[in-house]
Structure formats: structure tokens, C-alpha cells
Design an enzyme around this catalytic site. Structure first.
Site, mmCIF file in Angstrom:
data_model
loop_
_atom_site.group_PDB
_atom_site.id
_atom_site.type_symbol
_atom_site.label_atom_id
_atom_site.label_comp_id
_atom_site.label_asym_id
_atom_site.label_seq_id
_atom_site.Cartn_x
_atom_site.Cartn_y
_atom_site.Cartn_z
ATOM 1 N NE ARG A 94 79.776 32.456 43.804
ATOM 2 C CZ ARG A 94 79.177 33.589 43.450
ATOM 3 N NH1 ARG A 94 77.999 33.566 42.888
ATOM 4 N NH2 ARG A 94 79.783 34.739 43.658
ATOM 5 N NE ARG A 150 80.328 45.207 43.808
ATOM 6 C CZ ARG A 150 80.234 43.963 43.362
ATOM 7 N NH1 ARG A 150 79.806 43.731 42.132
ATOM 8 N NH2 ARG A 150 80.592 42.944 44.105
ATOM 9 N NE ARG A 173 78.209 42.985 46.995
ATOM 10 C CZ ARG A 173 78.252 42.098 46.015
ATOM 11 N NH1 ARG A 173 77.596 42.316 44.893
ATOM 12 N NH2 ARG A 173 78.957 40.997 46.151
ATOM 13 C CE LYS A 217 79.406 36.467 38.372
ATOM 14 N NZ LYS A 217 80.564 36.898 39.145
ATOM 15 N NE ARG A 238 82.963 38.692 47.002
ATOM 16 C CZ ARG A 238 82.759 39.952 46.613
ATOM 17 N NH1 ARG A 238 83.189 40.955 47.349
ATOM 18 N NH2 ARG A 238 82.132 40.201 45.490
HETATM 19 P P1 ADP Z 1 80.175 38.341 43.214
HETATM 20 O O1 ADP Z 1 80.118 37.507 41.994
HETATM 21 O O2 ADP Z 1 80.513 39.763 42.931
HETATM 22 O O3 ADP Z 1 81.011 37.744 44.297
HETATM 23 P P2 ADP Z 1 77.399 37.640 43.890
HETATM 24 O O4 ADP Z 1 76.343 38.664 44.040
HETATM 25 O O5 ADP Z 1 77.291 36.723 42.721
HETATM 26 O O6 ADP Z 1 78.758 38.453 43.890
HETATM 27 O O7 ADP Z 1 77.473 36.726 45.219
HETATM 28 C C1 ADP Z 1 77.662 37.287 46.485
HETATM 29 C C2 ADP Z 1 77.789 36.189 47.535
HETATM 30 O O8 ADP Z 1 76.583 35.388 47.575
HETATM 31 C C3 ADP Z 1 78.905 35.171 47.296
HETATM 32 O O9 ADP Z 1 80.157 35.628 47.748
HETATM 33 C C4 ADP Z 1 78.382 33.980 48.121
HETATM 34 O O10 ADP Z 1 78.559 34.171 49.513
HETATM 35 C C5 ADP Z 1 76.887 34.019 47.864
HETATM 36 N N1 ADP Z 1 76.518 33.192 46.682
HETATM 37 C C6 ADP Z 1 75.997 33.662 45.510
HETATM 38 N N2 ADP Z 1 75.768 32.654 44.663
HETATM 39 C C7 ADP Z 1 76.177 31.519 45.280
HETATM 40 C C8 ADP Z 1 76.238 30.146 44.896
HETATM 41 N N3 ADP Z 1 75.835 29.732 43.676
HETATM 42 N N4 ADP Z 1 76.720 29.252 45.795
HETATM 43 C C9 ADP Z 1 77.133 29.642 47.004
HETATM 44 N N5 ADP Z 1 77.127 30.915 47.426
HETATM 45 C C10 ADP Z 1 76.656 31.861 46.585
#
Ligand code: ADP
Length: 215
Positions: free
Chosen positions: A117, A156, A162, A42, A173
Site C-alpha cells: 500500500r 457496507r 465496520r 477488492k 481513507r
Molecule cells: P479497504 O481497502 O476497504 O480500506 P482493508 O481491509 O484493505 O480495507 O484495510 C483496512 C485497514 O487496514 C486500512 O485502512 C489500514 O488501516 C489497514 N491496512 C490494511 N492493509 C494495510 C497495509 N498494507 N499497510 C498499512 N495499513 C494497512
């Protein structure tokens, strides 16, 4: 977390942007969401699509990670949550997005990556858009199978290091994604906004597919 007045575009900026938009080659406003499981690519696609349309890509994950890195109060609050693979509360996340989309660069539109989300976040976003008399034009769903995604995330982890890219946290996740976020596809499909795009293939192939699906 509510925005200070500096976070809101002064009316003259908005007016200036509006008058410049035809010269900048911008057409209609474009508000997009990109959905997909962790590791679907994404973030990579979001920057490319956003650049194509001349709009900012807003990644809630990047915002949280930047705050953790800079050791802000928000970073302190969310550090453990991100490391465990859980979701930050809707309250915190909604407030961050509300502040961000009120900034001047979001006037012609934006691409949201990683937000909404949860169904509660969908409702909050609907409210933010309603006060602007705006709406989401398209919701892109990048589809990939779970095994391919776990493999990508482990790779990654080696490159970026990370904290949430260990195998256990990745599985967590994915499980949370399927439970909390996957239902959003149906919501946006019912609204007629969903565009599903196959996320397997080279980065360029996927970008081309997305642009073809959006135009
Ligand atoms: P990925 O999609 O690879 O899991 P992101 O960078 O989108 O990674 O998100 C990393 C973390 O940030 C998520 O696992 C969560 O803990 C937090 N996070 C990101 N966006 C949200 C959201 N909209 N609501 C709640 N937590 C979020």
C-alpha cells in the site's frame, strides 16, 4: 513478529506440493496483487480470483481485523489506527506479510489484497520475493470513481458495521489512498505488470473481466 519455525513450511511439504501440483491441475506459479481504492470490491474479487487459480487470498485488512477481534497484542496496537482510517506502520505490515507468504499454502502462489500500500512496502515485497527467486506476475488495478465508492462504503457500514466505514473516516481513507497508494499503479505499470480493470458493474461482470484480462 518474526515467524516461529512452525510458520515455515518444512521441506517435505513443499516437495509434496510440488509433486502433486500437476495432478491438482495447477500450472505455473501465480503471484498476484489486487490494487484499488477502499470500496472498489477488492476483497470480493480477491476471493473469487484466488479460488479460480487455487491460491490463497491474503488480505492484510482481514488479518488486522481478526487480531482486533481476538484481542491479540497486534490487535491492540492497530485498533486505533484502523478506526481512524490511517495506515498501520510499514514495519508491522511487512513483518505480517513476510510470515504469511512463508507458509506452505503460498508455495504455488498467492493473491495479495491490500498489500503493498506504500512504496516502502513495494520495496519490502521485492526483497521477500527476491530471496525466493520469485516475482509478481500481474498487478490488477480495479478502477472505480470516488463517489461510487463512497456510496458503496456507506452501504457496507449499514450491513457490516465496520468501525472505519463512517463518512469522515471514508473520506480520510480515500485521501490517504490517493496520496500513498495510487502511485503504486505507476510503479507497476512501468514494470509492465499492471492490468487495469473497470470495477463498475455486477460482481460477476467484474470477475469475468478480471479473468479475461489475466488469461
Ligand atoms: P479497504 O481497502 O476497504 O480500506 P482493508 O481491509 O484493505 O480495507 O484495510 C483496512 C485497514 O487496514 C486500512 O485502512 C489500514 O488501516 C489497514 N491496512 C490494511 N492493509 C494495510 C497495509 N498494507 N499497510 C498499512 N495499513 C494497512
Amino acid at each position: 513478529m518474526k515467524g516461529s519455525s512452525a510458520d515455515v513450511a518444512p521441506p517435505w511439504i513443499t516437495e509434496l506440493q510440488r509433486s502433486l501440483r500437476p495432478q491438482l491441475g495447477g500450472g505455473a506459479d501465480m503471484r498476484l496483487i489486487i490494487l484499488g481504492p477502499p470500496g472498489a470490491g477488492k476483497g470480493t474479487q480477491a476471493s473469487r480470483i484466488a479460488e479460480h487459480f487455487g491460491i490463497p487470498a491474503i488480505s492484510t485488512g482481514d488479518i488486522f481485523r481478526a487480531n482486533i477481534k481476538n484481542e491479540t497484542e497486534l490487535g491492540r496496537q492497530v485498533k486505533q489506527i484502523l478506526a481512524s482510517g490511517g495506515y498501520v506502520s510499514d514495519e508491522i505490515t511487512n513483518a505480517i506479510v513476510e510470515d504469511r507468504i512463508a507458509q506452505a499454502d503460498c508455495e504455488p502462489g498467492f493473491l495479495l489484497d491490500g498489500y503493498p500500500r506504500t512504496l516502502a512496502q513495494v520495496g519490502a515485497l521485492d526483497g521477500m520475493l527476491a530471496v525466493r527467486e520469485a516475482q509478481i506476475d500481474r498487478v490488477l488495478e480495479l478502477t472505480v470513481d470516488d463517489d461510487a465508492v463512497v456510496g458503496r462504503l456507506l452501504k457496507r457500514a449499514e450491513v457490516e458495521g465496520r468501525a472505519d466505514d463512517t463518512e469522515d473516516v471514508i473520506r480520510e481513507r480515500m485521501a490517504i489512498y490517493h496520496r500513498e497508494t495510487r502511485p503504486l499503479s505507476d510503479t507497476y505499470r512501468r514494470r509492465g505488470a499492471l492490468v487495469a480493470v473497470d470495477g463498475l458493474g455486477s460482481v460477476d461482470e467484474v470477475t469475468a473481466r478480471i479473468l479475461a484480462a489475466l488469461t
